[in-house]
Design a protein around this motif. Structure first.
Motif, PDB file in Angstrom:
ATOM      1  N   TYR A  42       0.747  -1.241  -0.030  1.00  0.00           N
ATOM      2  CA  TYR A  42       0.049  -0.002   0.093  1.00  0.00           C
ATOM      3  C   TYR A  42       1.039   1.089   0.120  1.00  0.00           C
ATOM      4  O   TYR A  42       1.976   1.422   0.854  1.00  0.00           O
TER       5      TYR A  42
ATOM      6  N   LEU B  99      -5.806  12.984   1.766  1.00  0.00           N
ATOM      7  CA  LEU B  99      -5.405  11.985   0.950  1.00  0.00           C
ATOM      8  C   LEU B  99      -5.734  12.453  -0.466  1.00  0.00           C
ATOM      9  O   LEU B  99      -6.919  12.900  -0.796  1.00  0.00           O
TER      10      LEU B  99
ATOM     11  N   ALA C 204      -3.308  -2.332   5.128  1.00  0.00           N
ATOM     12  CA  ALA C 204      -3.941  -1.430   5.458  1.00  0.00           C
ATOM     13  C   ALA C 204      -4.624  -1.403   6.762  1.00  0.00           C
ATOM     14  O   ALA C 204      -4.874  -2.668   7.116  1.00  0.00           O
ATOM     15  N   GLY C 205      -5.041  -0.395   7.535  1.00  0.00           N
ATOM     16  CA  GLY C 205      -5.933  -0.735   8.546  1.00  0.00           C
ATOM     17  C   GLY C 205      -4.922  -0.680  10.038  1.00  0.00           C
ATOM     18  O   GLY C 205      -4.543   0.612  10.324  1.00  0.00           O
ATOM     19  N   THR C 206      -4.973  -1.630  10.615  1.00  0.00           N
ATOM     20  CA  THR C 206      -4.236  -1.434  11.826  1.00  0.00           C
ATOM     21  C   THR C 206      -2.546  -1.415  11.738  1.00  0.00           C
ATOM     22  O   THR C 206      -1.979  -1.050  12.808  1.00  0.00           O
ATOM     23  N   ASN C 207      -2.080  -1.868  10.767  1.00  0.00           N
ATOM     24  CA  ASN C 207      -0.582  -1.500  10.615  1.00  0.00           C
ATOM     25  C   ASN C 207      -0.299   0.224  10.218  1.00  0.00           C
ATOM     26  O   ASN C 207      -0.923   0.679   9.672  1.00  0.00           O
ATOM     27  N   GLY C 208       0.876   0.330  10.952  1.00  0.00           N
ATOM     28  CA  GLY C 208       1.338   1.612  10.816  1.00  0.00           C
ATOM     29  C   GLY C 208       1.945   1.982   9.354  1.00  0.00           C
ATOM     30  O   GLY C 208       2.386   1.425   8.705  1.00  0.00           O
ATOM     31  N   TYR C 209       1.753   3.268   9.282  1.00  0.00           N
ATOM     32  CA  TYR C 209       2.147   3.898   7.925  1.00  0.00           C
ATOM     33  C   TYR C 209       3.627   4.528   8.168  1.00  0.00           C
ATOM     34  O   TYR C 209       3.920   5.077   9.147  1.00  0.00           O
TER      35      TYR C 209
ATOM     36  N   TYR D 114      -0.275  12.222   0.270  1.00  0.00           N
ATOM     37  CA  TYR D 114      -1.105  13.284   1.028  1.00  0.00           C
ATOM     38  C   TYR D 114      -0.541  14.492   0.772  1.00  0.00           C
ATOM     39  O   TYR D 114       0.535  14.944   0.471  1.00  0.00           O
TER      40      TYR D 114
ATOM     41  N   LEU E  49      -3.309  16.165   7.289  1.00  0.00           N
ATOM     42  CA  LEU E  49      -3.062  15.617   5.968  1.00  0.00           C
ATOM     43  C   LEU E  49      -4.317  15.038   5.240  1.00  0.00           C
ATOM     44  O   LEU E  49      -5.510  14.389   5.854  1.00  0.00           O
TER      45      LEU E  49
ATOM     46  N   GLY F 280      -8.313   9.734  -3.539  1.00  0.00           N
ATOM     47  CA  GLY F 280      -8.676   9.999  -2.297  1.00  0.00           C
ATOM     48  C   GLY F 280      -9.577  11.321  -2.189  1.00  0.00           C
ATOM     49  O   GLY F 280     -10.461  11.203  -3.003  1.00  0.00           O
TER      50      GLY F 280
ATOM     51  N   PHE G  81       6.013   7.174   6.585  1.00  0.00           N
ATOM     52  CA  PHE G  81       5.886   8.491   5.879  1.00  0.00           C
ATOM     53  C   PHE G  81       7.542   8.859   5.466  1.00  0.00           C
ATOM     54  O   PHE G  81       8.498   8.610   6.034  1.00  0.00           O
TER      55      PHE G  81
ATOM     56  N   TYR H 278      -4.187   6.897  -3.501  1.00  0.00           N
ATOM     57  CA  TYR H 278      -3.529   5.812  -2.968  1.00  0.00           C
ATOM     58  C   TYR H 278      -3.670   4.565  -4.091  1.00  0.00           C
ATOM     59  O   TYR H 278      -3.936   4.469  -4.915  1.00  0.00           O
TER      60      TYR H 278
ATOM     61  N   TYR I 241       0.586   5.600  -0.588  1.00  0.00           N
ATOM     62  CA  TYR I 241      -0.220   6.887  -0.649  1.00  0.00           C
ATOM     63  C   TYR I 241       0.473   8.342  -0.759  1.00  0.00           C
ATOM     64  O   TYR I 241       1.581   8.203  -0.462  1.00  0.00           O
TER      65      TYR I 241
ATOM     66  N   VAL J   8      -3.158   0.117  -3.724  1.00  0.00           N
ATOM     67  CA  VAL J   8      -3.114  -1.373  -3.067  1.00  0.00           C
ATOM     68  C   VAL J   8      -2.117  -2.201  -3.741  1.00  0.00           C
ATOM     69  O   VAL J   8      -2.058  -3.303  -3.030  1.00  0.00           O
TER      70      VAL J   8
END
Lengths: 113, 109
Positions: free
Chosen positions: A31, A45, A97-102, A35, A43, A58, A104, A48, A33, A50
């Motif tokens: 994933y 979006l 995506a979701g609970t995993n951290g991004y 911003y 931020l 976004g 940057f 993005y 993205y 996948v």
């Protein structure tokens, strides 16, 4: 590890010019993205992806285009730059995506004059 | 679109004070992430909370997820100048992460 690398760090464009902001990640994240962050704001979006070959809009996609030909790269294209596109642009990636951290990148500061 | 409201927008305190910042929504979060952003840098993940009522601690930072998963708070004990930055909460939905407007924290020596 380099993580997420963005180039250039700074750029000044004239109204109507075009440019590509580069983003590369070496973590094999699916994933990615883009911003934008206006002064003192959160931020927003832009686009993005996948996975390679798949992109989606976004919140604020107008005036931008993206492509994702490889897992590593996710360039953002500005066509016909406008003063409203003056902002700091951040690229991010995530394994899931979701609970995993991004993760940057350190951002590209763009000024359109 | 689920909106995230963060408060306060700005906070300026003296070193050693305690503080709490908030992230609220009218809808239920599936999960919530907190990030800190320093000037000239991208946001850095602090924590992810998933379960209603969950409390996580990271040194002097305590994160709480509301029982109904509609709100979250970040409490900093004995703030230090190094805590200065923009604190952002982000809500994950599907493939996207939506951010609040952030709380700009300044800790004065």
């Amino acid at each position: 590890n380099a993580g997420v690398t963005q180039t250039p760090k700074f750029r000044i464009l004239k109204i109507g010019q075009s440019m590509t902001l580069q983003c590369t990640q070496d973590m094999n994240h699916n994933y990615m993205y883009w911003y934008r962050q206006d002064p003192g704001m959160g931020l927003k979006l832009i686009y993005y992806s996948v996975g390679a070959g798949i992109t989606d809009k976004g919140e604020v996609p107008n005036g931008y285009n993206v492509s994702r030909s490889t897992t590593e790269d996710f360039p953002l294209r500005l066509e016909l730059a406008a003063p409203s596109q003056t902002s700091v642009y951040f690229c991010a990636s995530s394994y899931v995506a979701g609970t995993n951290g991004y993760t940057f990148g350190s951002g590209t500061r763009l000024t359109v004059v | 679109t689920q909106l995230l409201e963060q408060s306060p927008q700005f906070l300026s305190i003296q070193e050693g004070e305690n503080l709490t910042v908030y992230c609220n929504s009218s809808s239920v979060f599936s999960s919530l992430q907190w990030y800190r952003q320093e000037p000239g840098e991208g946001p850095v993940l602090l924590v992810t909370v998933v379960t209603g009522g969950e409390v996580k601690k990271l040194k002097r930072l305590t994160f709480q997820f509301g029982d109904a998963r509609k709100d979250s708070s970040l409490h900093i004990t004995a703030a230090q100048p190094g805590d200065t930055g923009l604190y952002l909460c982000g809500w994950g939905s599907g493939s996207r992460l939506t951010f609040g407007e952030g709380t700009q924290l300044t800790v004065n020596p």
